[in-house]
Design a protein around this motif. Structure first.
Motif, PDB file in Angstrom:
ATOM      1  N   TRP A 179       0.846  -1.187   0.000  1.00  0.00           N
ATOM      2  CA  TRP A 179       0.000   0.000   0.000  1.00  0.00           C
ATOM      3  C   TRP A 179       0.877   1.231   0.000  1.00  0.00           C
ATOM      4  O   TRP A 179       2.030   1.193   0.432  1.00  0.00           O
ATOM      5  N   ARG A 219      -3.007   4.133  -2.449  1.00  0.00           N
ATOM      6  CA  ARG A 219      -3.271   3.069  -3.416  1.00  0.00           C
ATOM      7  C   ARG A 219      -2.782   1.764  -2.809  1.00  0.00           C
ATOM      8  O   ARG A 219      -1.865   1.763  -1.979  1.00  0.00           O
ATOM      9  N   ALA A 220      -3.388   0.652  -3.215  1.00  0.00           N
ATOM     10  CA  ALA A 220      -2.965  -0.652  -2.709  1.00  0.00           C
ATOM     11  C   ALA A 220      -3.179  -1.699  -3.786  1.00  0.00           C
ATOM     12  O   ALA A 220      -4.052  -1.565  -4.643  1.00  0.00           O
ATOM     13  N   LEU A 247      -4.795  -5.082   3.341  1.00  0.00           N
ATOM     14  CA  LEU A 247      -3.886  -3.956   3.106  1.00  0.00           C
ATOM     15  C   LEU A 247      -4.561  -2.633   3.445  1.00  0.00           C
ATOM     16  O   LEU A 247      -3.955  -1.758   4.086  1.00  0.00           O
ATOM     17  N   LEU A 248      -5.796  -2.466   3.025  1.00  0.00           N
ATOM     18  CA  LEU A 248      -6.510  -1.219   3.309  1.00  0.00           C
ATOM     19  C   LEU A 248      -6.775  -1.068   4.799  1.00  0.00           C
ATOM     20  O   LEU A 248      -6.714   0.040   5.344  1.00  0.00           O
ATOM     21  N   LEU A 259      -3.499   0.109   6.251  1.00  0.00           N
ATOM     22  CA  LEU A 259      -3.324   1.534   5.983  1.00  0.00           C
ATOM     23  C   LEU A 259      -4.174   2.367   6.939  1.00  0.00           C
ATOM     24  O   LEU A 259      -3.696   3.340   7.539  1.00  0.00           O
TER      25      LEU A 259
END
Length: 473
Positions: A432, A446-447, A458-459, A462
Protein backbone atom coordinates in the motif's frame (compact mmCIF):
# COMPACT_ATOMS: atom_id res chain seq x y z
CA UNK A 1 -5.24 34.24 -34.12
CA UNK A 2 -5.21 34.67 -30.38
CA UNK A 3 -7.65 37.04 -28.78
CA UNK A 4 -6.20 40.53 -28.39
CA UNK A 5 -5.41 41.66 -24.86
CA UNK A 6 -5.37 45.39 -24.16
CA UNK A 7 -1.87 46.30 -22.87
CA UNK A 8 -3.20 48.62 -20.19
CA UNK A 9 -5.14 45.78 -18.59
CA UNK A 10 -2.12 43.51 -18.09
CA UNK A 11 1.04 45.59 -17.85
CA UNK A 12 2.45 46.04 -14.34
CA UNK A 13 5.73 46.84 -12.58
CA UNK A 14 5.54 43.82 -10.29
CA UNK A 15 3.01 41.12 -9.54
CA UNK A 16 2.06 38.64 -6.84
CA UNK A 17 0.69 35.33 -8.04
CA UNK A 18 -2.00 33.64 -6.02
CA UNK A 19 -0.04 31.06 -3.97
CA UNK A 20 -2.18 28.25 -5.38
CA UNK A 21 -0.74 28.92 -8.85
CA UNK A 22 2.82 28.02 -7.82
CA UNK A 23 2.56 24.23 -7.87
CA UNK A 24 5.22 21.54 -7.92
CA UNK A 25 4.94 20.44 -11.57
CA UNK A 26 3.56 23.51 -13.31
CA UNK A 27 1.30 26.53 -12.74
CA UNK A 28 -2.48 26.01 -12.61
CA UNK A 29 -5.41 28.10 -11.47
CA UNK A 30 -9.08 28.86 -11.96
CA UNK A 31 -9.83 31.31 -14.76
CA UNK A 32 -11.26 34.56 -13.43
CA UNK A 33 -10.54 33.62 -9.82
CA UNK A 34 -6.88 32.76 -9.25
CA UNK A 35 -5.72 33.13 -12.85
CA UNK A 36 -6.05 35.85 -15.47
CA UNK A 37 -4.16 37.74 -18.18
CA UNK A 38 -2.12 39.76 -15.64
CA UNK A 39 -0.73 36.49 -14.30
CA UNK A 40 0.17 35.39 -17.83
CA UNK A 41 1.90 38.72 -18.54
CA UNK A 42 3.87 38.55 -15.28
CA UNK A 43 4.84 34.95 -16.02
CA UNK A 44 6.10 36.04 -19.44
CA UNK A 45 8.23 38.80 -17.91
CA UNK A 46 9.60 36.48 -15.20
CA UNK A 47 10.32 33.58 -17.56
CA UNK A 48 11.99 35.93 -20.04
CA UNK A 49 14.22 37.09 -17.19
CA UNK A 50 15.25 33.52 -16.40
CA UNK A 51 15.89 32.80 -20.09
CA UNK A 52 18.05 35.87 -20.58
CA UNK A 53 20.04 35.29 -17.40
CA UNK A 54 20.78 31.79 -18.67
CA UNK A 55 22.07 33.27 -21.93
CA UNK A 56 18.99 32.48 -24.00
CA UNK A 57 17.12 34.62 -26.48
CA UNK A 58 14.10 32.67 -27.81
CA UNK A 59 11.02 30.92 -26.38
CA UNK A 60 8.37 28.80 -28.11
CA UNK A 61 4.73 29.28 -27.04
CA UNK A 62 1.66 27.16 -27.67
CA UNK A 63 -1.84 26.93 -26.22
CA UNK A 64 -4.56 24.34 -25.81
CA UNK A 65 -8.24 24.52 -26.77
CA UNK A 66 -9.69 25.93 -23.55
CA UNK A 67 -11.84 29.00 -23.90
CA UNK A 68 -9.46 31.08 -21.78
CA UNK A 69 -6.28 29.97 -23.54
CA UNK A 70 -6.13 32.57 -26.37
CA UNK A 71 -6.32 35.50 -23.92
CA UNK A 72 -3.69 33.94 -21.66
CA UNK A 73 -1.42 33.19 -24.61
CA UNK A 74 -1.65 36.76 -25.92
CA UNK A 75 -0.76 38.23 -22.51
CA UNK A 76 2.04 35.70 -22.05
CA UNK A 77 3.58 36.58 -25.41
CA UNK A 78 3.37 40.27 -24.55
CA UNK A 79 5.25 39.66 -21.31
CA UNK A 80 7.92 37.58 -23.02
CA UNK A 81 8.69 40.11 -25.75
CA UNK A 82 8.72 43.02 -23.28
CA UNK A 83 11.15 40.95 -21.24
CA UNK A 84 13.45 40.92 -24.24
CA UNK A 85 13.10 37.45 -25.75
CA UNK A 86 11.97 36.44 -29.21
CA UNK A 87 8.84 34.29 -29.39
CA UNK A 88 8.04 31.51 -31.81
CA UNK A 89 4.30 30.98 -31.69
CA UNK A 90 3.17 27.49 -32.63
CA UNK A 91 -0.51 28.37 -32.07
CA UNK A 92 -3.21 25.95 -30.99
CA UNK A 93 -1.34 22.73 -30.31
CA UNK A 94 -0.95 19.92 -27.77
CA UNK A 95 1.89 20.10 -25.25
CA UNK A 96 4.07 17.49 -27.04
CA UNK A 97 4.20 19.78 -30.09
CA UNK A 98 5.49 22.56 -27.83
CA UNK A 99 8.16 20.20 -26.48
CA UNK A 100 9.01 19.22 -30.05
CA UNK A 101 9.45 22.88 -30.94
CA UNK A 102 11.97 23.29 -28.13
CA UNK A 103 13.79 20.06 -28.99
CA UNK A 104 13.95 20.42 -32.77
CA UNK A 105 13.21 23.89 -34.08
CA UNK A 106 16.73 25.24 -33.49
CA UNK A 107 17.81 28.25 -31.45
CA UNK A 108 14.84 27.83 -29.10
CA UNK A 109 15.94 28.09 -25.48
CA UNK A 110 12.68 27.30 -23.71
CA UNK A 111 8.97 26.83 -24.10
CA UNK A 112 5.63 27.49 -22.43
CA UNK A 113 2.35 25.76 -23.16
CA UNK A 114 -0.84 27.44 -21.98
CA UNK A 115 -2.89 24.46 -20.81
CA UNK A 116 -5.24 23.22 -18.14
CA UNK A 117 -4.35 19.65 -19.16
CA UNK A 118 -7.01 17.29 -17.75
CA UNK A 119 -8.37 19.72 -15.14
CA UNK A 120 -11.95 21.09 -15.17
CA UNK A 121 -12.79 23.29 -18.15
CA UNK A 122 -12.71 26.55 -16.16
CA UNK A 123 -9.13 25.84 -15.07
CA UNK A 124 -5.98 26.74 -16.97
CA UNK A 125 -2.25 27.09 -16.46
CA UNK A 126 1.23 26.75 -17.91
CA UNK A 127 3.74 23.97 -18.52
CA UNK A 128 7.33 25.12 -18.97
CA UNK A 129 10.67 23.90 -20.30
CA UNK A 130 13.99 25.71 -20.12
CA UNK A 131 17.14 24.56 -21.83
CA UNK A 132 15.63 21.18 -22.60
CA UNK A 133 15.07 20.58 -18.88
CA UNK A 134 11.71 20.37 -17.10
CA UNK A 135 10.95 23.54 -15.19
CA UNK A 136 9.32 22.80 -11.84
CA UNK A 137 9.59 23.00 -8.06
CA UNK A 138 12.02 25.70 -6.95
CA UNK A 139 12.14 27.08 -10.49
CA UNK A 140 8.43 27.89 -10.29
CA UNK A 141 8.83 29.43 -6.84
CA UNK A 142 11.63 31.56 -8.26
CA UNK A 143 9.27 32.93 -10.91
CA UNK A 144 7.03 34.03 -8.07
CA UNK A 145 9.91 35.79 -6.36
CA UNK A 146 11.02 37.55 -9.55
CA UNK A 147 7.47 38.77 -10.23
CA UNK A 148 6.89 39.95 -6.65
CA UNK A 149 10.12 41.96 -6.72
CA UNK A 150 9.59 43.24 -10.26
CA UNK A 151 13.10 41.99 -10.95
CA UNK A 152 12.41 41.79 -14.66
CA UNK A 153 14.63 42.04 -17.71
CA UNK A 154 13.60 44.66 -20.26
CA UNK A 155 13.74 44.51 -24.03
CA UNK A 156 11.81 44.24 -27.25
CA UNK A 157 11.62 40.72 -28.64
CA UNK A 158 10.35 39.71 -32.07
CA UNK A 159 7.40 37.38 -32.77
CA UNK A 160 7.36 34.68 -35.44
CA UNK A 161 4.48 32.33 -36.21
CA UNK A 162 5.64 28.81 -37.11
CA UNK A 163 3.77 25.71 -38.26
CA UNK A 164 5.40 22.47 -37.13
CA UNK A 165 2.45 20.10 -37.55
CA UNK A 166 3.73 18.36 -40.70
CA UNK A 167 7.28 18.05 -39.41
CA UNK A 168 6.03 16.69 -36.07
CA UNK A 169 3.86 14.02 -37.68
CA UNK A 170 6.73 12.97 -39.92
CA UNK A 171 8.98 12.69 -36.88
CA UNK A 172 6.69 10.59 -34.72
CA UNK A 173 5.88 8.24 -37.59
CA UNK A 174 9.47 7.02 -37.23
CA UNK A 175 8.09 5.00 -34.32
CA UNK A 176 6.83 2.58 -37.00
CA UNK A 177 10.15 2.28 -38.85
CA UNK A 178 10.77 -1.34 -39.74
CA UNK A 179 7.15 -2.36 -39.12
CA UNK A 180 5.49 -4.12 -42.05
CA UNK A 181 2.36 -2.03 -42.90
CA UNK A 182 0.55 -5.32 -43.51
CA UNK A 183 0.58 -5.89 -39.73
CA UNK A 184 -1.44 -2.70 -39.18
CA UNK A 185 -3.58 -2.78 -42.34
CA UNK A 186 -6.27 -5.14 -40.93
CA UNK A 187 -6.69 -3.15 -37.70
CA UNK A 188 -9.67 -0.94 -36.92
CA UNK A 189 -8.47 1.67 -34.46
CA UNK A 190 -10.45 4.26 -32.52
CA UNK A 191 -8.98 7.65 -31.64
CA UNK A 192 -10.79 9.77 -29.03
CA UNK A 193 -9.39 13.29 -28.69
CA UNK A 194 -12.15 14.43 -26.32
CA UNK A 195 -12.34 17.76 -28.21
CA UNK A 196 -8.86 18.53 -26.88
CA UNK A 197 -5.89 20.12 -28.58
CA UNK A 198 -4.57 16.85 -30.06
CA UNK A 199 -7.55 16.45 -32.39
CA UNK A 200 -6.21 18.17 -35.53
CA UNK A 201 -2.89 16.33 -35.28
CA UNK A 202 -4.69 13.02 -34.89
CA UNK A 203 -6.61 13.73 -38.09
CA UNK A 204 -3.36 14.52 -39.91
CA UNK A 205 -1.60 11.50 -38.44
CA UNK A 206 -4.15 8.80 -39.22
CA UNK A 207 -4.33 9.98 -42.83
CA UNK A 208 -0.74 8.68 -43.12
CA UNK A 209 -1.30 5.37 -41.32
CA UNK A 210 -2.34 1.99 -42.71
CA UNK A 211 -5.46 0.42 -41.24
CA UNK A 212 -8.99 1.71 -40.68
CA UNK A 213 -9.47 4.59 -38.26
CA UNK A 214 -12.57 5.80 -36.45
CA UNK A 215 -12.21 9.32 -35.05
CA UNK A 216 -14.07 10.60 -32.01
CA UNK A 217 -14.34 14.28 -31.12
CA UNK A 218 -11.30 15.64 -32.94
CA UNK A 219 -12.85 19.11 -33.32
CA UNK A 220 -11.28 21.36 -30.70
CA UNK A 221 -13.98 22.69 -28.37
CA UNK A 222 -13.22 24.12 -24.94
CA UNK A 223 -16.74 23.35 -23.77
CA UNK A 224 -15.85 19.61 -24.01
CA UNK A 225 -19.42 18.76 -25.02
CA UNK A 226 -19.09 14.97 -25.22
CA UNK A 227 -16.95 14.06 -22.23
CA UNK A 228 -14.09 15.57 -20.26
CA UNK A 229 -10.66 14.89 -21.81
CA UNK A 230 -9.10 12.79 -19.05
CA UNK A 231 -8.40 9.17 -20.03
CA UNK A 232 -7.61 8.18 -16.44
CA UNK A 233 -11.34 8.39 -15.61
CA UNK A 234 -13.16 5.27 -16.79
CA UNK A 235 -16.40 7.05 -17.74
CA UNK A 236 -14.51 9.20 -20.23
CA UNK A 237 -13.60 6.05 -22.20
CA UNK A 238 -17.21 4.99 -22.60
CA UNK A 239 -17.42 5.79 -26.31
CA UNK A 240 -14.39 3.63 -27.12
CA UNK A 241 -15.65 0.81 -24.92
CA UNK A 242 -19.05 0.93 -26.67
CA UNK A 243 -17.41 0.97 -30.09
CA UNK A 244 -15.43 -2.16 -29.20
CA UNK A 245 -18.58 -3.87 -27.91
CA UNK A 246 -20.46 -3.01 -31.11
CA UNK A 247 -17.68 -4.35 -33.32
CA UNK A 248 -16.83 -0.96 -34.82
CA UNK A 249 -13.19 -0.98 -33.69
CA UNK A 250 -10.64 -3.54 -32.49
CA UNK A 251 -9.22 -1.23 -29.81
CA UNK A 252 -8.91 2.47 -29.13
CA UNK A 253 -6.69 5.28 -27.94
CA UNK A 254 -7.84 8.25 -25.84
CA UNK A 255 -6.07 11.52 -25.06
CA UNK A 256 -6.26 14.23 -22.46
CA UNK A 257 -6.83 17.92 -23.18
CA UNK A 258 -3.22 18.70 -24.09
CA UNK A 259 -2.20 15.37 -25.60
CA UNK A 260 0.41 14.13 -23.14
CA UNK A 261 -1.69 11.46 -21.36
CA UNK A 262 -2.74 8.26 -23.13
CA UNK A 263 -5.59 5.89 -22.35
CA UNK A 264 -6.16 2.57 -24.12
CA UNK A 265 -9.19 0.29 -24.46
CA UNK A 266 -8.41 -3.23 -25.68
CA UNK A 267 -10.41 -5.63 -27.82
CA UNK A 268 -12.37 -6.90 -24.83
CA UNK A 269 -13.36 -3.42 -23.73
CA UNK A 270 -10.90 -3.35 -20.84
CA UNK A 271 -9.01 -0.21 -19.91
CA UNK A 272 -5.24 -0.61 -19.95
CA UNK A 273 -3.84 1.66 -17.26
CA UNK A 274 -0.55 3.50 -17.39
CA UNK A 275 1.53 0.82 -15.70
CA UNK A 276 0.12 -1.86 -18.01
CA UNK A 277 1.01 0.24 -21.05
CA UNK A 278 4.50 0.73 -19.64
CA UNK A 279 4.84 -3.03 -19.20
CA UNK A 280 4.01 -3.67 -22.87
CA UNK A 281 6.47 -1.02 -23.99
CA UNK A 282 9.11 -2.43 -21.65
CA UNK A 283 8.75 -5.94 -23.06
CA UNK A 284 9.31 -4.58 -26.56
CA UNK A 285 12.27 -2.49 -25.45
CA UNK A 286 13.92 -5.37 -23.56
CA UNK A 287 13.74 -7.54 -26.67
CA UNK A 288 15.57 -4.88 -28.69
CA UNK A 289 17.81 -3.33 -26.01
CA UNK A 290 18.56 -5.88 -23.29
CA UNK A 291 19.58 -4.43 -19.97
CA UNK A 292 17.88 -1.06 -20.49
CA UNK A 293 17.06 1.14 -17.51
CA UNK A 294 13.35 1.90 -17.03
CA UNK A 295 11.53 4.11 -14.51
CA UNK A 296 8.04 3.49 -13.12
CA UNK A 297 6.25 5.79 -10.73
CA UNK A 298 5.60 4.76 -7.14
CA UNK A 299 1.93 4.03 -7.89
CA UNK A 300 2.78 1.36 -10.48
CA UNK A 301 1.95 -2.32 -10.11
CA UNK A 302 4.61 -4.58 -8.63
CA UNK A 303 4.38 -6.65 -11.82
CA UNK A 304 6.17 -3.86 -13.71
CA UNK A 305 9.19 -4.03 -11.43
CA UNK A 306 9.19 -7.83 -11.29
CA UNK A 307 8.76 -8.35 -15.06
CA UNK A 308 11.42 -5.85 -16.12
CA UNK A 309 13.87 -7.45 -13.69
CA UNK A 310 12.99 -10.94 -14.95
CA UNK A 311 13.64 -9.79 -18.53
CA UNK A 312 17.13 -8.67 -17.57
CA UNK A 313 16.39 -4.97 -17.38
CA UNK A 314 16.92 -2.48 -14.60
CA UNK A 315 14.03 -0.59 -13.09
CA UNK A 316 13.88 2.41 -10.77
CA UNK A 317 10.94 3.53 -8.66
CA UNK A 318 10.21 7.20 -9.32
CA UNK A 319 8.14 9.85 -7.56
CA UNK A 320 4.84 10.69 -9.20
CA UNK A 321 4.78 13.73 -11.50
CA UNK A 322 5.68 14.27 -15.15
CA UNK A 323 8.35 16.89 -14.39
CA UNK A 324 9.96 14.76 -11.68
CA UNK A 325 10.11 11.75 -14.00
CA UNK A 326 11.61 13.71 -16.90
CA UNK A 327 14.24 15.12 -14.57
CA UNK A 328 14.93 11.68 -13.11
CA UNK A 329 15.37 10.16 -16.57
CA UNK A 330 18.03 12.71 -17.45
CA UNK A 331 19.86 12.11 -14.17
CA UNK A 332 19.69 8.30 -14.29
CA UNK A 333 19.98 7.63 -18.01
CA UNK A 334 16.66 5.77 -18.13
CA UNK A 335 15.38 5.32 -21.69
CA UNK A 336 11.72 4.57 -20.92
CA UNK A 337 9.43 5.69 -18.12
CA UNK A 338 5.77 5.85 -17.25
CA UNK A 339 3.28 6.63 -14.57
CA UNK A 340 -0.25 5.57 -13.73
CA UNK A 341 -1.69 8.80 -15.11
CA UNK A 342 -0.84 7.72 -18.66
CA UNK A 343 2.25 9.89 -19.11
CA UNK A 344 4.77 7.79 -21.08
CA UNK A 345 8.32 8.99 -21.72
CA UNK A 346 10.77 7.81 -24.39
CA UNK A 347 14.49 8.58 -24.57
CA UNK A 348 15.73 5.66 -26.65
CA UNK A 349 14.72 6.94 -30.09
CA UNK A 350 12.97 10.13 -28.97
CA UNK A 351 13.55 13.24 -26.86
CA UNK A 352 12.74 12.05 -23.34
CA UNK A 353 9.41 13.80 -22.85
CA UNK A 354 5.82 12.56 -22.55
CA UNK A 355 3.92 12.42 -25.83
CA UNK A 356 0.67 10.49 -26.05
CA UNK A 357 0.49 10.43 -29.87
CA UNK A 358 4.01 9.06 -30.12
CA UNK A 359 3.19 6.59 -27.33
CA UNK A 360 0.19 5.31 -29.31
CA UNK A 361 2.43 4.64 -32.31
CA UNK A 362 5.03 2.94 -30.10
CA UNK A 363 2.31 0.64 -28.77
CA UNK A 364 1.31 -0.26 -32.34
CA UNK A 365 4.96 -0.99 -33.09
CA UNK A 366 5.41 -3.01 -29.89
CA UNK A 367 2.37 -5.14 -30.68
CA UNK A 368 3.66 -5.81 -34.18
CA UNK A 369 7.20 -6.67 -33.03
CA UNK A 370 6.01 -8.88 -30.17
CA UNK A 371 3.59 -10.61 -32.52
CA UNK A 372 0.59 -10.27 -30.20
CA UNK A 373 -2.38 -7.94 -30.10
CA UNK A 374 -2.77 -5.46 -27.27
CA UNK A 375 -5.61 -7.69 -26.05
CA UNK A 376 -3.37 -10.77 -25.97
CA UNK A 377 -0.60 -8.81 -24.23
CA UNK A 378 -3.10 -7.72 -21.58
CA UNK A 379 -4.39 -11.30 -21.24
CA UNK A 380 -0.85 -12.47 -20.45
CA UNK A 381 -0.52 -10.12 -17.47
CA UNK A 382 -1.19 -11.59 -14.03
CA UNK A 383 -4.50 -10.54 -12.55
CA UNK A 384 -4.20 -8.44 -9.43
CA UNK A 385 -6.63 -6.66 -7.15
CA UNK A 386 -5.83 -2.96 -6.90
CA UNK A 387 -7.56 0.21 -5.85
CA UNK A 388 -7.78 3.28 -8.04
CA UNK A 389 -6.09 6.41 -6.77
CA UNK A 390 -7.80 7.08 -3.43
CA UNK A 391 -7.81 10.81 -2.72
CA UNK A 392 -9.12 12.31 0.50
CA UNK A 393 -8.93 15.71 2.14
CA UNK A 394 -7.96 16.09 5.79
CA UNK A 395 -9.20 19.50 6.93
CA UNK A 396 -6.76 21.35 9.14
CA UNK A 397 -3.93 18.88 8.50
CA UNK A 398 -0.88 19.43 6.31
CA UNK A 399 -0.80 16.32 4.05
CA UNK A 400 3.00 16.33 3.88
CA UNK A 401 3.24 16.51 7.67
CA UNK A 402 0.76 13.65 7.99
CA UNK A 403 2.81 11.45 5.64
CA UNK A 404 5.96 12.33 7.58
CA UNK A 405 4.26 11.25 10.82
CA UNK A 406 3.20 7.91 9.37
CA UNK A 407 6.65 7.36 7.85
CA UNK A 408 8.28 7.99 11.23
CA UNK A 409 5.97 5.48 12.91
CA UNK A 410 6.69 2.88 10.23
CA UNK A 411 10.43 3.33 10.65
CA UNK A 412 10.12 3.09 14.42
CA UNK A 413 8.21 -0.19 14.04
CA UNK A 414 10.80 -1.63 11.65
CA UNK A 415 8.33 -1.92 8.75
CA UNK A 416 9.62 -2.51 5.22
CA UNK A 417 8.78 0.49 3.06
CA UNK A 418 10.08 2.63 0.21
CA UNK A 419 10.19 6.39 0.85
CA UNK A 420 10.70 7.50 -2.76
CA UNK A 421 7.43 9.45 -2.67
CA UNK A 422 5.58 9.10 0.62
CA UNK A 423 5.59 5.56 1.98
CA UNK A 424 5.09 2.42 -0.11
CA UNK A 425 4.71 -0.39 2.43
CA UNK A 426 5.29 -4.03 1.45
CA UNK A 427 3.59 -6.87 3.34
CA UNK A 428 2.95 -10.55 2.54
CA UNK A 429 -0.40 -9.42 1.08
CA UNK A 430 1.14 -6.96 -1.41
CA UNK A 431 1.71 -3.23 -0.93
CA UNK A 432 0.00 0.00 0.00
CA UNK A 433 1.04 3.56 -0.69
CA UNK A 434 0.40 6.78 1.20
CA UNK A 435 1.60 10.09 -0.23
CA UNK A 436 0.72 13.76 -0.30
CA UNK A 437 -0.66 15.20 -3.51
CA UNK A 438 1.55 17.82 -5.16
CA UNK A 439 -1.40 19.42 -6.93
CA UNK A 440 -4.09 19.57 -4.22
CA UNK A 441 -4.18 19.72 -0.41
CA UNK A 442 -5.05 16.04 -0.15
CA UNK A 443 -3.64 12.69 0.83
CA UNK A 444 -3.59 9.95 -1.78
CA UNK A 445 -3.40 6.22 -1.32
CA UNK A 446 -3.27 3.07 -3.42
CA UNK A 447 -2.96 -0.65 -2.71
CA UNK A 448 -2.44 -3.86 -4.70
CA UNK A 449 -2.69 -7.54 -3.79
CA UNK A 450 -2.91 -10.86 -5.65
CA UNK A 451 -6.21 -11.54 -3.85
CA UNK A 452 -9.33 -9.61 -2.90
CA UNK A 453 -8.96 -10.67 0.73
CA UNK A 454 -5.35 -9.47 0.70
CA UNK A 455 -6.45 -6.10 -0.64
CA UNK A 456 -8.96 -5.76 2.19
CA UNK A 457 -6.21 -6.49 4.73
CA UNK A 458 -3.89 -3.96 3.11
CA UNK A 459 -6.51 -1.22 3.31
CA UNK A 460 -7.24 -2.12 6.91
CA UNK A 461 -3.52 -1.88 7.67
CA UNK A 462 -3.32 1.53 5.98
CA UNK A 463 -6.32 2.75 7.96
CA UNK A 464 -4.77 1.52 11.21
CA UNK A 465 -1.59 3.52 10.62
CA UNK A 466 -3.61 6.62 9.72
CA UNK A 467 -5.70 6.18 12.86
CA UNK A 468 -2.53 6.32 14.93
CA UNK A 469 -2.11 9.95 13.89
CA UNK A 470 -5.79 10.74 14.26
CA UNK A 471 -6.83 10.52 10.59
CA UNK A 472 -9.77 8.48 9.38
CA UNK A 473 -10.08 7.94 5.65
Amino acid sequence: MAERVAPATVRCDRHRFDPSLLREYDMRGVWGETLGPRDAYALGRSFATRVRRAGGTCVAVGYDGRLSSPALEAALVMGLVEGGVDVRRIGLAPTPLLYYAVASAGEVDGGIEVTGSHNPKNHNGFKMDLGGQPFFGNDILDLGRIAAEGDWSVGSGAIEDIDLAAAYCTRILHALDGIDPARIEPLRIGWDAGNGAAGPLIERLVAQLPGQHVLFYTTVDGHFPHHHPDPTVAENLGDLIAAVAQGEIDFGFAFDGDGDRLGVVDGRGRILWGDQLLLILAQDLMARRPGSLIMADVKSSQMVFDTVTALGGKVLMAPTGHSLIKSGMKQSGAVLAGEMTGHLFFADDYYGYDDALYAALRLLAASARLGRSLTALRDAMPETHATPDLRFAVPGVDPFAAVAQVTALLAEAGMAFDATDGARVTTPDGWWLLRASNTQAMLTARAESPTAAGLDRLLADLDAWLARIGIHR
